[in-house]
Design a protein around this motif. Structure first.
Motif, PDB file in Angstrom:
ATOM      1  N   PRO A  42       0.805  -1.225   0.041  1.00 19.45           N
ATOM      2  CA  PRO A  42      -0.009  -0.048   0.018  1.00 19.45           C
ATOM      3  C   PRO A  42       1.036   1.154  -0.110  1.00 19.45           C
ATOM      4  O   PRO A  42       0.349   2.294  -0.266  1.00 19.45           O
ATOM      5  CB  PRO A  42      -0.949  -0.001   1.367  1.00 19.45           C
ATOM      6  CG  PRO A  42      -0.173  -1.271   1.954  1.00 19.45           C
ATOM      7  CD  PRO A  42       0.494  -2.049   1.288  1.00 19.45           C
ATOM      8  N   ARG A  43       2.196   1.230   0.484  1.00 21.17           N
ATOM      9  CA  ARG A  43       3.098   2.312   0.384  1.00 21.17           C
ATOM     10  C   ARG A  43       3.611   2.536  -1.002  1.00 21.17           C
ATOM     11  O   ARG A  43       4.314   3.682  -1.233  1.00 21.17           O
ATOM     12  CB  ARG A  43       4.079   2.192   1.422  1.00 21.17           C
ATOM     13  CG  ARG A  43       3.370   2.231   2.797  1.00 21.17           C
ATOM     14  CD  ARG A  43       3.721   2.842   3.877  1.00 21.17           C
ATOM     15  NE  ARG A  43       4.934   3.948   3.820  1.00 21.17           N
ATOM     16  CZ  ARG A  43       4.899   5.207   3.687  1.00 21.17           C
ATOM     17  NH1 ARG A  43       3.489   5.554   3.787  1.00 21.17           N
ATOM     18  NH2 ARG A  43       5.766   5.838   3.595  1.00 21.17           N
ATOM     19  N   PHE A  44       3.494   1.787  -1.891  1.00 21.06           N
ATOM     20  CA  PHE A  44       4.138   1.725  -3.167  1.00 21.06           C
ATOM     21  C   PHE A  44       3.524   3.071  -3.857  1.00 21.06           C
ATOM     22  O   PHE A  44       2.384   3.366  -3.907  1.00 21.06           O
ATOM     23  CB  PHE A  44       4.040   0.792  -4.158  1.00 21.06           C
ATOM     24  CG  PHE A  44       4.355   0.683  -5.418  1.00 21.06           C
ATOM     25  CD1 PHE A  44       5.899   0.727  -5.656  1.00 21.06           C
ATOM     26  CD2 PHE A  44       3.434   1.199  -6.552  1.00 21.06           C
ATOM     27  CE1 PHE A  44       6.355   0.880  -6.994  1.00 21.06           C
ATOM     28  CE2 PHE A  44       4.244   1.065  -8.049  1.00 21.06           C
ATOM     29  CZ  PHE A  44       5.509   1.035  -8.002  1.00 21.06           C
ATOM     30  N   GLY A  45       4.176   3.915  -4.395  1.00 19.90           N
ATOM     31  CA  GLY A  45       3.741   5.243  -5.016  1.00 19.90           C
ATOM     32  C   GLY A  45       3.695   6.365  -4.029  1.00 19.90           C
ATOM     33  O   GLY A  45       3.353   7.254  -4.266  1.00 19.90           O
ATOM     34  N   ALA A  94       0.800   3.101  -9.735  1.00 20.13           N
ATOM     35  CA  ALA A  94       0.065   2.433  -8.593  1.00 20.13           C
ATOM     36  C   ALA A  94      -1.425   2.852  -8.302  1.00 20.13           C
ATOM     37  O   ALA A  94      -2.134   1.695  -8.443  1.00 20.13           O
ATOM     38  CB  ALA A  94       0.609   2.887  -7.213  1.00 20.13           C
ATOM     39  N   ARG A  95      -1.422   3.971  -8.979  1.00 21.27           N
ATOM     40  CA  ARG A  95      -3.219   4.455  -8.853  1.00 21.27           C
ATOM     41  C   ARG A  95      -4.069   3.637  -9.967  1.00 21.27           C
ATOM     42  O   ARG A  95      -4.986   3.066  -9.877  1.00 21.27           O
ATOM     43  CB  ARG A  95      -3.088   5.859  -9.077  1.00 21.27           C
ATOM     44  CG  ARG A  95      -4.412   6.342  -8.730  1.00 21.27           C
ATOM     45  CD  ARG A  95      -4.622   7.887  -8.944  1.00 21.27           C
ATOM     46  NE  ARG A  95      -3.811   8.579  -7.927  1.00 21.27           N
ATOM     47  CZ  ARG A  95      -2.358   9.315  -8.098  1.00 21.27           C
ATOM     48  NH1 ARG A  95      -2.168   9.600  -9.449  1.00 21.27           N
ATOM     49  NH2 ARG A  95      -1.884   9.837  -7.226  1.00 21.27           N
ATOM     50  N   GLU A 106     -10.096   5.284  -1.854  1.00 24.35           N
ATOM     51  CA  GLU A 106     -10.772   6.486  -2.341  1.00 24.35           C
ATOM     52  C   GLU A 106      -9.802   7.468  -2.576  1.00 24.35           C
ATOM     53  O   GLU A 106     -10.161   8.361  -3.571  1.00 24.35           O
ATOM     54  CB  GLU A 106     -11.482   6.952  -0.958  1.00 24.35           C
ATOM     55  CG  GLU A 106     -12.427   8.143  -1.346  1.00 24.35           C
ATOM     56  CD  GLU A 106     -13.262   8.686  -0.323  1.00 24.35           C
ATOM     57  OE1 GLU A 106     -13.463   9.642   0.167  1.00 24.35           O
ATOM     58  OE2 GLU A 106     -13.854   7.713   0.592  1.00 24.35           O
ATOM     59  N   ALA A 107      -8.620   7.604  -2.239  1.00 24.60           N
ATOM     60  CA  ALA A 107      -7.548   8.393  -2.746  1.00 24.60           C
ATOM     61  C   ALA A 107      -7.274   8.288  -4.105  1.00 24.60           C
ATOM     62  O   ALA A 107      -6.869   8.973  -5.052  1.00 24.60           O
ATOM     63  CB  ALA A 107      -6.529   8.537  -1.667  1.00 24.60           C
ATOM     64  N   ASP A 108      -7.259   6.978  -4.542  1.00 24.38           N
ATOM     65  CA  ASP A 108      -6.781   6.553  -5.784  1.00 24.38           C
ATOM     66  C   ASP A 108      -7.883   7.001  -6.884  1.00 24.38           C
ATOM     67  O   ASP A 108      -7.524   7.000  -8.129  1.00 24.38           O
ATOM     68  CB  ASP A 108      -6.622   4.961  -5.961  1.00 24.38           C
ATOM     69  CG  ASP A 108      -5.317   4.491  -5.377  1.00 24.38           C
ATOM     70  OD1 ASP A 108      -4.679   5.118  -5.001  1.00 24.38           O
ATOM     71  OD2 ASP A 108      -5.657   3.348  -4.858  1.00 24.38           O
ATOM     72  N   LEU A 109      -9.022   7.250  -6.434  1.00 20.25           N
ATOM     73  CA  LEU A 109     -10.146   7.659  -7.567  1.00 20.25           C
ATOM     74  C   LEU A 109     -10.050   9.184  -7.681  1.00 20.25           C
ATOM     75  O   LEU A 109     -10.674   9.764  -8.724  1.00 20.25           O
ATOM     76  CB  LEU A 109     -11.445   7.308  -6.951  1.00 20.25           C
ATOM     77  CG  LEU A 109     -11.471   5.844  -6.753  1.00 20.25           C
ATOM     78  CD1 LEU A 109     -12.878   5.234  -6.186  1.00 20.25           C
ATOM     79  CD2 LEU A 109     -11.296   5.035  -8.084  1.00 20.25           C
ATOM     80  N   ILE A 110      -9.288   9.974  -6.879  1.00 19.43           N
ATOM     81  CA  ILE A 110      -9.109  11.435  -7.135  1.00 19.43           C
ATOM     82  C   ILE A 110      -8.222  11.728  -8.148  1.00 19.43           C
ATOM     83  O   ILE A 110      -7.151  11.236  -8.049  1.00 19.43           O
ATOM     84  CB  ILE A 110      -8.902  12.085  -5.748  1.00 19.43           C
ATOM     85  CG1 ILE A 110      -9.824  11.868  -4.834  1.00 19.43           C
ATOM     86  CG2 ILE A 110      -8.685  13.749  -5.863  1.00 19.43           C
ATOM     87  CD1 ILE A 110      -9.569  12.225  -3.264  1.00 19.43           C
ATOM     88  N   PRO A 111      -8.573  12.243  -9.331  1.00 19.25           N
ATOM     89  CA  PRO A 111      -7.603  12.680 -10.233  1.00 19.25           C
ATOM     90  C   PRO A 111      -6.382  13.491  -9.847  1.00 19.25           C
ATOM     91  O   PRO A 111      -6.212  14.358  -8.919  1.00 19.25           O
ATOM     92  CB  PRO A 111      -8.336  13.582 -11.278  1.00 19.25           C
ATOM     93  CG  PRO A 111      -9.574  13.355 -10.982  1.00 19.25           C
ATOM     94  CD  PRO A 111      -9.829  12.964  -9.595  1.00 19.25           C
TER      95      PRO A 111
END
Length: 170
Positions: A42-45, A94-95, A106-111
């Motif tokens: 989960p810390r990748f990126g 990663a996203r 949820e953070a991955d879905l924010i551009p």
């Protein structure tokens, strides 16, 4: 390049030189490692180097660039950079991988708002290849990662989780 130019002039032969950026694709060990890391860590990126843009190119596009530099007469005695036109950082990669695999937070879905200016900060200048060879990478990093991920999930032993992920990708 200088020695090649000297020998080409001295002995009367032509050449083309192709500098290829970071190549990725189905079956590539580094690509598989990148995907595994993005899915399991989960810390990748994150971290200081996570936002540095890299200019990956799909293996099919890299092959296209090599062929064009080999067969086009206008490419003789030329040096060409062959790279993708979609710079992505490890955070971006990663996203994208987490979104395609169905594990996005949820953070991955924010551009990412910084991606817009990054297209102007590319390590490889591909304008010469575009102008002389008509080369432009056809496969975006997102499309290529989706292809690799589909392939990777398809060759894994079928589990309820992998079937759920494949269904989400379709």
């Amino acid at each position: 390049p200088l020695f090649r130019l000297i020998y080409a002039r001295k002995f009367g032969f032509g050449y083309s030189m192709v500098r290829i950026s970071l190549v990725y694709g189905v079956g590539n060990k580094d690509t598989n490692q990148l995907i595994e890391e993005a899915l399991s860590n989960p810390r990748f990126g994150t971290g200081p180097a996570a936002s540095f843009p890299r200019q990956y190119i799909h293996v099919d596009d890299a092959a296209e660039g090599i062929v064009r530099a080999t067969v086009y007469d206008s490419a003789e005695s030329g040096v060409f950079n062959v790279a993708g036109s979609d710079p992505m950082s490890n955070a971006d990669i990663a996203r994208v991988i987490r979104r395609f695999s169905g594990t996005a937070s949820e953070a991955d879905l924010i551009p990412d708002r910084t991606r817009g200016w990054r297209r102007y900060v590319m390590p490889y200048d591909v304008m010469r290849a575009k102008r002389i060879l008509g080369f432009k990478a056809a496969i975006s990093m997102s499309e290529g990662l989706e292809e690799v991920l589909r392939n990777k999930l398809a060759v894994l032993p079928a589990t309820a989780e992998s079937n759920r992920r494949l269904t989400r990708l379709e």
